[in-house]
Design an enzyme around this catalytic site. Structure first.
Site, mmCIF file in Angstrom:
data_model
loop_
_atom_site.group_PDB
_atom_site.id
_atom_site.type_symbol
_atom_site.label_atom_id
_atom_site.label_comp_id
_atom_site.label_asym_id
_atom_site.label_seq_id
_atom_site.Cartn_x
_atom_site.Cartn_y
_atom_site.Cartn_z
ATOM 1 N N TYR A 46 0.835 -1.206 0.000
ATOM 2 C CA TYR A 46 0.000 0.000 0.000
ATOM 3 C C TYR A 46 0.865 1.250 0.000
ATOM 4 O O TYR A 46 1.871 1.317 0.695
ATOM 5 C CB TYR A 46 -0.849 -0.013 1.273
ATOM 6 C CG TYR A 46 -1.761 1.177 1.483
ATOM 7 C CD1 TYR A 46 -2.884 1.363 0.698
ATOM 8 C CD2 TYR A 46 -1.509 2.094 2.505
ATOM 9 C CE1 TYR A 46 -3.740 2.439 0.919
ATOM 10 C CE2 TYR A 46 -2.359 3.170 2.735
ATOM 11 C CZ TYR A 46 -3.477 3.335 1.926
ATOM 12 O OH TYR A 46 -4.323 4.387 2.148
ATOM 13 N N ASP A 61 -1.218 15.485 6.259
ATOM 14 C CA ASP A 61 -2.169 14.765 5.397
ATOM 15 C C ASP A 61 -3.441 15.612 5.233
ATOM 16 O O ASP A 61 -4.489 15.276 5.755
ATOM 17 C CB ASP A 61 -2.472 13.416 6.066
ATOM 18 C CG ASP A 61 -3.343 12.511 5.222
ATOM 19 O OD1 ASP A 61 -3.530 12.795 4.028
ATOM 20 O OD2 ASP A 61 -3.856 11.514 5.768
ATOM 21 N N ASP A 88 -3.577 5.156 -2.281
ATOM 22 C CA ASP A 88 -4.514 6.121 -1.702
ATOM 23 C C ASP A 88 -4.551 7.338 -2.627
ATOM 24 O O ASP A 88 -3.564 8.073 -2.716
ATOM 25 C CB ASP A 88 -3.964 6.492 -0.316
ATOM 26 C CG ASP A 88 -4.785 7.518 0.437
ATOM 27 O OD1 ASP A 88 -5.741 8.061 -0.129
ATOM 28 O OD2 ASP A 88 -4.432 7.772 1.608
ATOM 29 N N ASP A 90 -6.722 9.800 -2.302
ATOM 30 C CA ASP A 90 -7.476 10.847 -1.594
ATOM 31 C C ASP A 90 -8.845 11.055 -2.256
ATOM 32 O O ASP A 90 -9.613 10.124 -2.383
ATOM 33 C CB ASP A 90 -6.659 12.156 -1.538
ATOM 34 C CG ASP A 90 -5.487 12.072 -0.558
ATOM 35 O OD1 ASP A 90 -5.495 11.172 0.312
ATOM 36 O OD2 ASP A 90 -4.559 12.879 -0.666
ATOM 37 N N HIS A 115 -7.989 3.635 -3.665
ATOM 38 C CA HIS A 115 -9.227 4.005 -2.961
ATOM 39 C C HIS A 115 -9.427 5.498 -3.071
ATOM 40 O O HIS A 115 -8.481 6.291 -3.005
ATOM 41 C CB HIS A 115 -9.268 3.509 -1.512
ATOM 42 C CG HIS A 115 -8.264 4.066 -0.561
ATOM 43 N ND1 HIS A 115 -8.367 5.328 -0.020
ATOM 44 C CD2 HIS A 115 -7.150 3.524 -0.033
ATOM 45 C CE1 HIS A 115 -7.356 5.529 0.806
ATOM 46 N NE2 HIS A 115 -6.592 4.461 0.807
ATOM 47 N N GLU A 117 -12.057 8.706 -1.789
ATOM 48 C CA GLU A 117 -12.904 8.936 -0.608
ATOM 49 C C GLU A 117 -13.932 10.053 -0.813
ATOM 50 O O GLU A 117 -13.808 10.869 -1.732
ATOM 51 C CB GLU A 117 -12.024 9.242 0.609
ATOM 52 C CG GLU A 117 -11.295 10.570 0.538
ATOM 53 C CD GLU A 117 -10.034 10.620 1.408
ATOM 54 O OE1 GLU A 117 -9.334 9.591 1.531
ATOM 55 O OE2 GLU A 117 -9.750 11.713 1.934
ATOM 56 N N CYS A 125 -6.999 13.614 7.624
ATOM 57 C CA CYS A 125 -6.834 12.201 7.975
ATOM 58 C C CYS A 125 -8.178 11.693 8.483
ATOM 59 O O CYS A 125 -8.906 12.403 9.179
ATOM 60 C CB CYS A 125 -5.771 12.076 9.073
ATOM 61 S SG CYS A 125 -5.893 10.543 10.010
ATOM 62 N N ARG A 160 -13.980 4.751 -0.483
ATOM 63 C CA ARG A 160 -13.812 4.910 0.968
ATOM 64 C C ARG A 160 -14.886 5.871 1.446
ATOM 65 O O ARG A 160 -15.073 6.936 0.844
ATOM 66 C CB ARG A 160 -12.418 5.474 1.254
ATOM 67 C CG ARG A 160 -12.298 6.133 2.627
ATOM 68 C CD ARG A 160 -10.869 6.444 2.969
ATOM 69 N NE ARG A 160 -10.781 7.585 3.862
ATOM 70 C CZ ARG A 160 -9.646 8.035 4.397
ATOM 71 N NH1 ARG A 160 -8.504 7.440 4.123
ATOM 72 N NH2 ARG A 160 -9.646 9.086 5.193
ATOM 73 N N GLU A 190 -14.107 3.749 6.753
ATOM 74 C CA GLU A 190 -13.100 4.504 7.512
ATOM 75 C C GLU A 190 -13.562 4.820 8.927
ATOM 76 O O GLU A 190 -14.700 5.257 9.155
ATOM 77 C CB GLU A 190 -12.755 5.803 6.773
ATOM 78 C CG GLU A 190 -11.768 6.730 7.499
ATOM 79 C CD GLU A 190 -10.354 6.148 7.714
ATOM 80 O OE1 GLU A 190 -10.236 4.978 8.135
ATOM 81 O OE2 GLU A 190 -9.372 6.878 7.467
ATOM 82 N N ASN A 212 -9.317 -0.541 8.226
ATOM 83 C CA ASN A 212 -8.087 0.261 8.305
ATOM 84 C C ASN A 212 -7.565 0.233 9.735
ATOM 85 O O ASN A 212 -8.073 0.956 10.594
ATOM 86 C CB ASN A 212 -8.405 1.695 7.858
ATOM 87 C CG ASN A 212 -7.198 2.613 7.945
ATOM 88 O OD1 ASN A 212 -6.063 2.157 8.026
ATOM 89 N ND2 ASN A 212 -7.451 3.916 7.931
#
Ligand SMILES: C[C@](O)(C(=O)O)[C@H](CC(=O)O)C(=O)O
Ligand SMILES: [Mg+2]
Length: 298
Positions: A46, A61, A88, A90, A115, A117, A125, A160, A190, A212
């Protein structure tokens, strides 16, 4: 995974998912970590969005890194390691056309899965307070754009949802169902916290669910076997090795200042030989000696 070497990255990821219940997916912040994870027996790796921001750019983040920033790290990792890599992305970096470009660039860079989101672009985060999410309709459009853009049907697109923290379990489940209907191959639930939450996602949806298990967040450090029994198909450890590396580096930097040498922390270090073993250094050196260095004595 040599028997799957002929497969596309996405197909490799799906094969790993079928072969491991649940599939453990470990964060590899750089190419060398990816090589170690593979040689230690992991099946999937990942690239964390938080990790790219923190480690590669010294940033928080908070949605400050760009598509190209992340692609650069993806390319480094996929060049060094053929394990399927989940990335990721985002919020996908923009509207429908930007998301389409993100998916194509990720495929070209050799990623196996992503993923995306449902937070606003100025994201946080997932384990921090005061996250804001976009409407269900806007997120459905993000997923449609992503799914439509992939050229390999096996490229794995996971949605996500960060909705649990704002809207609670029922709303988060409703969103997850809509995301699956829009074409998401899996759901990243999440910052959910309990057995009941994981089971609710697994029972409501017939796509793989990701747990996660990030440290110092909202979720307990549940065991993979237990999560598997609750219906989770994937368990993510996004920054675990990175956090450990940072702690080790901190100790080394402090000790060098304090003691004037590093003797007290040598046992915390990977040896030169172990470093070389993971790199396959000796094969390179042999080749150098047997092939390329011949001319210098003539
Ligand atoms: C998974 C995650 O999106 C990441 O970027 O690694 C983070 C992890 C973390 O900050 O612990 C998240 O959960 O938002
Ligand atoms: Mg992230």
């Amino acid at each position: 995974m040599s028997e799957t070497n002929h497969l596309s990255p996405g197909a490799k990821f799906r094969a790993a998912l079928t072969a491991n219940q649940p599939l453990q997916i470990v964060g590899t912040i750089n190419a060398y970590c990816a090589m170690m994870a593979k040689q230690l027996g992991h099946q999937a790796i990942y690239l964390s969005g938080g990790g790219v921001a923190n480690a590669s750019y010294g940033l928080p983040d908070l949605g400050m890194t760009s598509l190209n920033d992340v692609v650069a790290d993806v390319q480094r990792i996929t060049a060094a390691c053929d394990l399927p890599l989940m990335v990721d992305i985002d919020t996908g970096w923009g509207g429908a056309f930007n998301i389409a470009k993100t998916i194509r660039d990720m495929e070209k860079a050799g990623a196996a899965a992503v993923h995306i989101e449902d937070q606003v672009a100025q994201k946080r985060c997932g384990h921090r307070p005061n996250k804001e999410i976009v409407s269900q309709g806007e997120m459905v459009d993000r997923i449609k754009a992503a799914v439509d853009a992939r050229t390999d049907k096996d490229f794995f697109i996971m949605a996500r949802t960060d909705a649990f923290a704002q809207e609670g379990l029922e709303k988060a489940l409703e969103r997850a169902k809509a995301y699956v209907a829009a074409g998401a191959d899996g759901i990243f639930a999440e910052a959910v916290q309990t057995e009941e939450h994981y089971r609710a996602f697994a029972e409501a949806l017939d796509v793989p669910i990701l747990a996660n298990i990030t440290e110092f967040g909202k979720t307990e450090l549940w065991n993979a076997k237990q999560l598997g029994e609750w219906g989770c198909a994937m368990v993510l450890y996004p920054l675990s090795a990175f956090r450990a590396m940072n702690k080790a580096a901190e100790l080394v930097y402090q000790t060098i200042l304090k003691d004037g040498d590093q003797k007290a922390v040598v046992d915390n270090m990977q040896t030169r030989m172990d470093l070389y073993d993971y790199l396959g250094y000796h094969d390179y050196e042999q080749k150098l000696d047997s092939l390329f260095a011949q001319g210098k004595n003539k």
